[in-house]
Design a protein around this motif. Structure first.
Motif, PDB file in Angstrom:
ATOM      1  N   MET B   1       0.900  -1.297   0.118  1.00 11.94           N
ATOM      2  CA  MET B   1      -0.188   0.110   0.051  1.00 11.94           C
ATOM      3  C   MET B   1       0.900   1.234  -0.035  1.00 11.94           C
ATOM      4  N   GLY B   2       0.575   2.273  -0.822  1.00 15.38           N
ATOM      5  CA  GLY B   2       1.378   3.451  -1.036  1.00 15.38           C
ATOM      6  C   GLY B   2       0.931   4.294   0.020  1.00 15.38           C
ATOM      7  N   LYS B   3       1.556   5.700  -0.294  1.00 20.60           N
ATOM      8  CA  LYS B   3       1.352   6.622   0.715  1.00 20.60           C
ATOM      9  C   LYS B   3       0.002   7.325   0.241  1.00 20.60           C
ATOM     10  N   ILE B   4      -1.033   7.644   1.467  1.00 20.20           N
ATOM     11  CA  ILE B   4      -1.880   8.549   1.139  1.00 20.20           C
ATOM     12  C   ILE B   4      -2.232   9.707   1.954  1.00 20.20           C
ATOM     13  N   LEU B   5      -2.915  10.481   1.485  1.00 19.82           N
ATOM     14  CA  LEU B   5      -2.933  11.870   2.346  1.00 19.82           C
ATOM     15  C   LEU B   5      -3.869  11.564   3.494  1.00 19.82           C
ATOM     16  N   MET B   6      -3.808  11.763   4.599  1.00 23.05           N
ATOM     17  CA  MET B   6      -4.975  11.800   5.660  1.00 23.05           C
ATOM     18  C   MET B   6      -4.662  12.726   6.554  1.00 23.05           C
ATOM     19  N   LYS B   7      -5.859  13.106   7.141  1.00 19.69           N
ATOM     20  CA  LYS B   7      -5.907  14.010   8.391  1.00 19.69           C
ATOM     21  C   LYS B   7      -5.349  13.031   9.560  1.00 19.69           C
ATOM     22  N   GLY B   8      -4.672  13.849  10.549  1.00 16.46           N
ATOM     23  CA  GLY B   8      -3.829  12.976  11.549  1.00 16.46           C
ATOM     24  C   GLY B   8      -5.144  12.373  12.281  1.00 16.46           C
ATOM     25  N   ASN B   9      -6.286  13.082  12.664  1.00 22.94           N
ATOM     26  CA  ASN B   9      -7.254  12.366  13.250  1.00 22.94           C
ATOM     27  C   ASN B   9      -7.718  10.972  12.710  1.00 22.94           C
ATOM     28  N   GLU B  10      -7.868  10.952  11.233  1.00 23.11           N
ATOM     29  CA  GLU B  10      -8.103   9.889  10.693  1.00 23.11           C
ATOM     30  C   GLU B  10      -7.226   8.896  10.683  1.00 23.11           C
ATOM     31  N   ALA B  11      -6.059   9.390  10.539  1.00 20.70           N
ATOM     32  CA  ALA B  11      -5.099   8.375  10.570  1.00 20.70           C
ATOM     33  C   ALA B  11      -4.917   7.461  11.870  1.00 20.70           C
ATOM     34  N   ILE B  12      -5.370   8.134  13.025  1.00 17.51           N
ATOM     35  CA  ILE B  12      -5.290   7.493  14.356  1.00 17.51           C
ATOM     36  C   ILE B  12      -6.092   6.461  14.135  1.00 17.51           C
ATOM     37  N   GLY B  13      -7.600   6.696  13.888  1.00 14.20           N
ATOM     38  CA  GLY B  13      -8.388   5.530  13.750  1.00 14.20           C
ATOM     39  C   GLY B  13      -8.138   4.707  12.795  1.00 14.20           C
ATOM     40  N   GLU B  14      -7.542   4.702  11.755  1.00 17.18           N
ATOM     41  CA  GLU B  14      -7.081   3.840  10.699  1.00 17.18           C
ATOM     42  C   GLU B  14      -6.088   2.858  11.449  1.00 17.18           C
ATOM     43  N   ALA B  15      -5.199   3.440  12.115  1.00 17.38           N
ATOM     44  CA  ALA B  15      -3.727   2.839  12.662  1.00 17.38           C
ATOM     45  C   ALA B  15      -4.252   1.860  13.720  1.00 17.38           C
ATOM     46  N   ALA B  16      -5.510   2.369  14.559  1.00 21.93           N
ATOM     47  CA  ALA B  16      -5.852   1.533  15.685  1.00 21.93           C
ATOM     48  C   ALA B  16      -6.361   0.527  15.032  1.00 21.93           C
ATOM     49  N   ILE B  17      -7.152   0.494  14.067  1.00 18.63           N
ATOM     50  CA  ILE B  17      -7.708  -0.896  13.319  1.00 18.63           C
ATOM     51  C   ILE B  17      -6.556  -1.753  12.828  1.00 18.63           C
ATOM     52  N   ARG B  18      -5.634  -1.079  12.267  1.00 17.81           N
ATOM     53  CA  ARG B  18      -4.376  -1.657  11.503  1.00 17.81           C
ATOM     54  C   ARG B  18      -3.699  -2.720  12.799  1.00 17.81           C
ATOM     55  N   ALA B  19      -3.827  -1.975  14.063  1.00 20.72           N
ATOM     56  CA  ALA B  19      -3.210  -2.519  14.968  1.00 20.72           C
ATOM     57  C   ALA B  19      -4.002  -3.691  15.762  1.00 20.72           C
ATOM     58  N   GLY B  20      -5.175  -4.053  15.072  1.00 22.08           N
ATOM     59  CA  GLY B  20      -6.004  -4.745  15.598  1.00 22.08           C
ATOM     60  C   GLY B  20      -6.826  -4.548  16.795  1.00 22.08           C
ATOM     61  N   CYS B  21      -7.148  -3.137  16.862  1.00 18.92           N
ATOM     62  CA  CYS B  21      -7.762  -2.624  17.932  1.00 18.92           C
ATOM     63  C   CYS B  21      -9.349  -2.542  17.348  1.00 18.92           C
ATOM     64  N   LEU B  22     -10.177  -3.276  17.784  1.00 15.58           N
ATOM     65  CA  LEU B  22     -11.518  -3.158  17.028  1.00 15.58           C
ATOM     66  C   LEU B  22     -12.727  -2.538  18.041  1.00 15.58           C
ATOM     67  N   ASN B  23     -12.338  -2.022  19.330  1.00 10.74           N
ATOM     68  CA  ASN B  23     -13.077  -1.612  19.989  1.00 10.74           C
ATOM     69  C   ASN B  23     -12.786   0.018  20.552  1.00 10.74           C
ATOM     70  N   TYR B  24     -13.712   0.849  20.276  1.00 13.74           N
ATOM     71  CA  TYR B  24     -13.552   2.273  20.537  1.00 13.74           C
ATOM     72  C   TYR B  24     -14.929   2.833  21.089  1.00 13.74           C
ATOM     73  N   PHE B  25     -14.416   3.472  22.096  1.00 15.64           N
ATOM     74  CA  PHE B  25     -15.596   4.439  22.912  1.00 15.64           C
ATOM     75  C   PHE B  25     -15.260   5.690  22.943  1.00 15.64           C
ATOM     76  N   ALA B  26     -15.836   6.667  22.765  1.00 19.14           N
ATOM     77  CA  ALA B  26     -15.470   8.254  22.932  1.00 19.14           C
ATOM     78  C   ALA B  26     -16.842   9.088  23.286  1.00 19.14           C
ATOM     79  N   TYR B  27     -16.447  10.297  23.431  1.00 18.16           N
ATOM     80  CA  TYR B  27     -17.383  11.385  23.343  1.00 18.16           C
ATOM     81  C   TYR B  27     -16.914  12.528  22.497  1.00 18.16           C
TER      82      TYR B  27
END
Ligand code: TPP
Ligand code: SF4
Ligand code: MG
Lengths: 178, 359, 245
Positions: B1-27
């Motif tokens: 997979m090549g480089k893609i342009l992403m907002k830091g906030n979106e990259a955080i969400g995607e990175a967590a999924i890539r790390a195998g974290c599929l549970n997210y709770f937030a406000y």
């Protein structure tokens, strides 16, 4: 080498999107790139701006007080940011909304009636792409073909809007070269 | 997979999924609501859990429960929200649960503002909640590094059975940069059967697991704290991370700076170098454990006359820098925290002032 | 009614920052008119929420405190307990009051705290960019419910007025709207009543106001009014749920 392009206008003029397309094109050409939005309460109705930094080395400061170029979509933006542009830069002026020039002799003013050209292309809301097309054609900051491909990719999910957007980009290019 | 342009906030969400974290709770809270908005779409696509809690207080204990049940879990918030989670953070650290927190800092104290700040340094590195606990604190300076740190935060949290915090600021969250995610997705979660309350049947055991933090017996509580301390000491030995810039030459001033602020300083160092002035930059990537020895060594170089901590806060990290430098060089501070990030020019002026002995 | 166009003394001259078609401004005006009519401006203290109305203190011409998100009822309790002679009101959105601040509002109501709550229900988090609120309608799309509110996962919208009316203690609980002139007139009456009960030493009073947020609903102001009428009002029924004997 590093250059910065500041996009400024009303919220709703598509500033963030055209800046993103330029950033994408720069990335496609192998440059380092950062897209920095203004965020905050001013988003509602007020002035929105966004800076794209393009360079050959990892980009340091994302805080840019003096950009190389400016794309001013409305008059307050021109008045606020024209004095900050570095000498030698290009200032694209939306001639439909801005009856004045930058008042500087060390930069290049590029006045383009982007609203009229967008309307002629089929949608007033594509004015941001007219401006982008004109700016890229004049500055050569990225290859125009790369830009065109990035516009195609950006609107891939809404193919019905693509012809108008590409036409707007092209009108911008012609205006800058005409 | 090549480089893609992403907002830091979106990259955080995607990175967590890539790390195998599929549970997210937030406000929701500005300037990081995009993480929740991204994951509201993404989590259902990958079969994960997305839940908007009724408050950050509640979210803190949703994380506690989920981590206590042995699942990878994380949240993102911004300063006032982290204050509300601080009670839970203390309980989570006490119960030795691996949870990843991301704080996209905004200006404080109180309601403050929504622009970038580094005013939560003390909260992250010295406490926030009550009791003798520590967080492992990672401080990224780019969107790519943010994604990488999110991905490494989960194994680190599991290695130590301790919460890990990623400390970013509003700019890191809002700006777009190219990111590349590794092809090998997911790090396998560690075995949690030894302690998780995941149901005896899940782990085929007749021994029950309790997840708790009450120790009424003074000796037991002291021992529990000693156990926690041994983990924090191990972090100090094994997890210190930092990056240096222009530390090879004969720099006269050493700048210590992290996150977005360090990038501004890097540009200032380049510009000063072009003008014939040598300045070194040390960028802590872990704020706890703080790179004490590295800072001390860099400050002690013969040409170095002064050290300055440059931060988007009113003098927080400078206390750790002073601790590191131990009086062998004068330590200064420069900072701003209204949301107007200092420019490279300001940093250059401050450094020049230091060299002129003006400060 | 030539009076409609004169600005209440209890409002400042500052133009508001609200979006076109937003109802916060109308509600401010109704509260200010009430304060004028009862001649209590000099002894009133308002509490601003965290939400689009956080800057309410720029528009009201009386003393104000700025709360943390959801905590306004606790702050109002503090003020009213130590200075019972003051007139105290909170002004809160639905995220503020019904999500993060649910604990504070229920206990303030149940203790019968003698202040007034103006509760602006616009079915969304306005200030933070349109996330789901506890009052968001089933199927309503928001940035954190991109496929529409799924009641299987997050339950049905909370009817705050009914919920609080189920408590024995509170004095006056009503739901009104400001989406049309008739609604505005009735809402005004209700707000005035709520303040009068407070002045009479009656306990807790709350006026829920069904409102619009065209910006985050992605509608024009006209569409927003129509949507509120067709979708919100059938679920959030107007009326008085509790009145003192
Ligand atoms: C502790 C904390 N969490 C989150 C926020 C972010 N925040 C500010 S306003 C708001 C919601 C506002 O929605 P609502 O109360 O419905 O008011 P509206 O803007 O719709 O009038 C949130 C979540 C905050 N300021 N503090
Ligand atoms: S976002 Fe919604 S609630 Fe906030 S001012 Fe705009 S219309 Fe009103
Ligand atoms: Mg609301």
């Amino acid at each position: 080498m590093q250059s910065e392009v500041k996009f400024a206008g009303f919220g709703g003029q598509g500033i963030l999107l055209s800046a993103k397309i330029l950033a994408h094109a720069a990335l496609e050409e192998g440059h380092e790139v950062v897209w920095i939005p203004s965020y905050g309460p001013e988003m509602r109705g007020g002035t929105a701006y966004c800076t794209v930094v393009i360079g050959d080395r990892p980009i340091g400061s994302p805080i840019i007080k003096n950009p190389q170029h400016l794309i001013a979509m409305n008059r307050p933006s021109l008045e606020k940011f024209a004095p900050t542009v570095r000498p030698g830069g290009i200032i694209l002026i939306n001639a439909n909304l801005i009856p004045i020039g930058s008042g500087r002799d060390d930069v290049t003013d590029l006045a383009v009636p982007v609203n009229d050209l967008a309307a002629a292309a089929g949608n007033l809301r594509a004015a941001n792409l007219v401006a982008l097309g004109a700016f890229v054609a004049r500055s050569g900051i990225v290859d125009f073909e790369t830009l065109r491909r990035c516009v195609q990719e950006e609107f891939a999910a809404k193919p019905q809007t693509l012809p108008v957007n590409l036409a707007a980009l092209e009108k911008g290019r012609q205006a800058a070269q005409g | 997979m090549g480089k893609i342009l992403m907002k830091g906030n979106e990259a955080i969400g995607e990175a967590a999924i890539r790390a195998g974290c599929l549970n997210y709770f937030a406000y929701p809270i500005t300037p990081q609501s995009e993480v929740a908005e991204y994951l509201a779409k993404r989590m259902p696509e990958v079969g994960g859990v997305f839940l908007q809690g009724e408050s950050e207080v509640a979210v803190g204990y949703m994380l506690f429960g989920a981590a206590g049940a042995g699942e990878r879990v994380f949240t993102t918030s911004s300063s006032p929200g982290i204050s509300l989670m601080s009670e839970a953070i203390s309980y989570i650290a006490a119960a030795q649960l691996p949870v990843v927190f991301v704080n996209i800092i905004r200006g404080g104290p109180g309601l403050g503002g929504i622009l970038p700040s580094q005013g939560d340094y003390f909260q992250a590195t010295k406490g926030g909640g009550h009791g003798d606990y520590r967080l492992l604190v990672l401080a990224p300076a780019s969107v790519q590094e943010t994604a990488e740190m999110v991905m490494m935060a989960f194994p680190l949290a599991e290695k130590y059975r301790n919460p890990v915090m990623i400390l970013g600021d509003g700019l890191i969250g809002q700006m777009m940069e190219p990111v590349e995610f590794p092809d090998h997705l997911r790090t396998a979660p560690s075995d949690k059967n030894a302690w998780a309350s995941n149901g005896m049947a899940t782990r085929g055991s007749r021994q029950r697991n309790l997840v708790k933090s009450l120790f009424l017996d003074p000796e037991a509580l002291n021992n529990q704290n000693l156990l926690l301390k041994s983990k924090y000491d191990r972090m100090r030995r094994e997890e210190v991370r930092y990056e240096t810039y222009n530390l090879d030459g004969d720099y006269r001033v050493l700048i210590v700076s992290y996150g977005t602020m360090s990038r501004v300083c890097r540009t200032a160092v380049d510009n000063l170098k072009a003008a014939g002035v040598e300045v070194g930059l040390l960028r802590p990537q872990t704020l706890f454990p703080f790179p004490l020895e590295a800072v001390r060594e860099a400050a002690g170089r013969p040409a170095c006359q002064a050290v300055i901590s440059i931060e988007m806060s009113m003098g927080q990290m400078v206390e750790d820098v002073e601790r590191a430098v131990c009086g062998i060089r004068p330590v200064h501070w420069y900072g701003k925290c209204g949301g107007d990030v200092p420019t490279p020019e300001e940093v250059m002026d401050v450094v020049r002032g230091l060299m002129a002995g003006g400060r | 009614m030539g009076k409609t166009f004169s600005k209440p003394r209890s409002l400042t001259d500052q133009p508001t920052h609200y979006c076109p078609g937003c109802t916060h401004g109308v509600i401010h005006r109704l509260v200010a008119e009430t304060i004028d009519e009862l001649d209590i401006m000099e002894r009133t203290v308002g509490i601003a929420p965290v939400g689009c109305a956080v800057l309410a203190y720029n528009y009201f011409n009386c003393d104000f405190q700025e709360a943390a998100h959801g905590r306004a009822p606790a702050m109002a309790t503090g003020i009213k307990r130590v200075r019972p002679d003051l007139v105290v009101f909170t002004y809160q959105g639905d995220g503020d009051l019904a999500s993060i601040g649910m604990g504070e509002i229920v206990h303030a109501a149940n203790r019968g705290e003698k202040f007034t709550v103006i509760f602006v229900n616009n079915a969304v988090y306005g200030m933070t960019g349109g996330q789901m609120a506890p009052t968001t309608m089933p199927g309503q799309r928001t940035t954190t419910s991109p496929r529409g509110r799924n009641v299987e996962e997050v339950g049905m919208p909370i009817k705050v007025a009914e919920l609080l009316a189920a408590l024995e203690t509170p004095a006056y609980i009503t739901r009104q709207t400001v989406i049309d002139p008739k609604g505005i007139r009735k809402a005004k009456k209700a707000i005035r009543k709520a303040f009068e009960y407070q002045l009479a030493g009656r306990c807790f009073s709350l006026v829920e106001v069904v409102s619009t947020c065209p910006t985050n609903w992605g509608m024009t102001p006209v569409e927003a009014v129509a949507w509120a009428r067709e979708t919100l009002l059938p679920y959030y029924q107007l009326g008085e749920f509790k009145v003192p004997e």
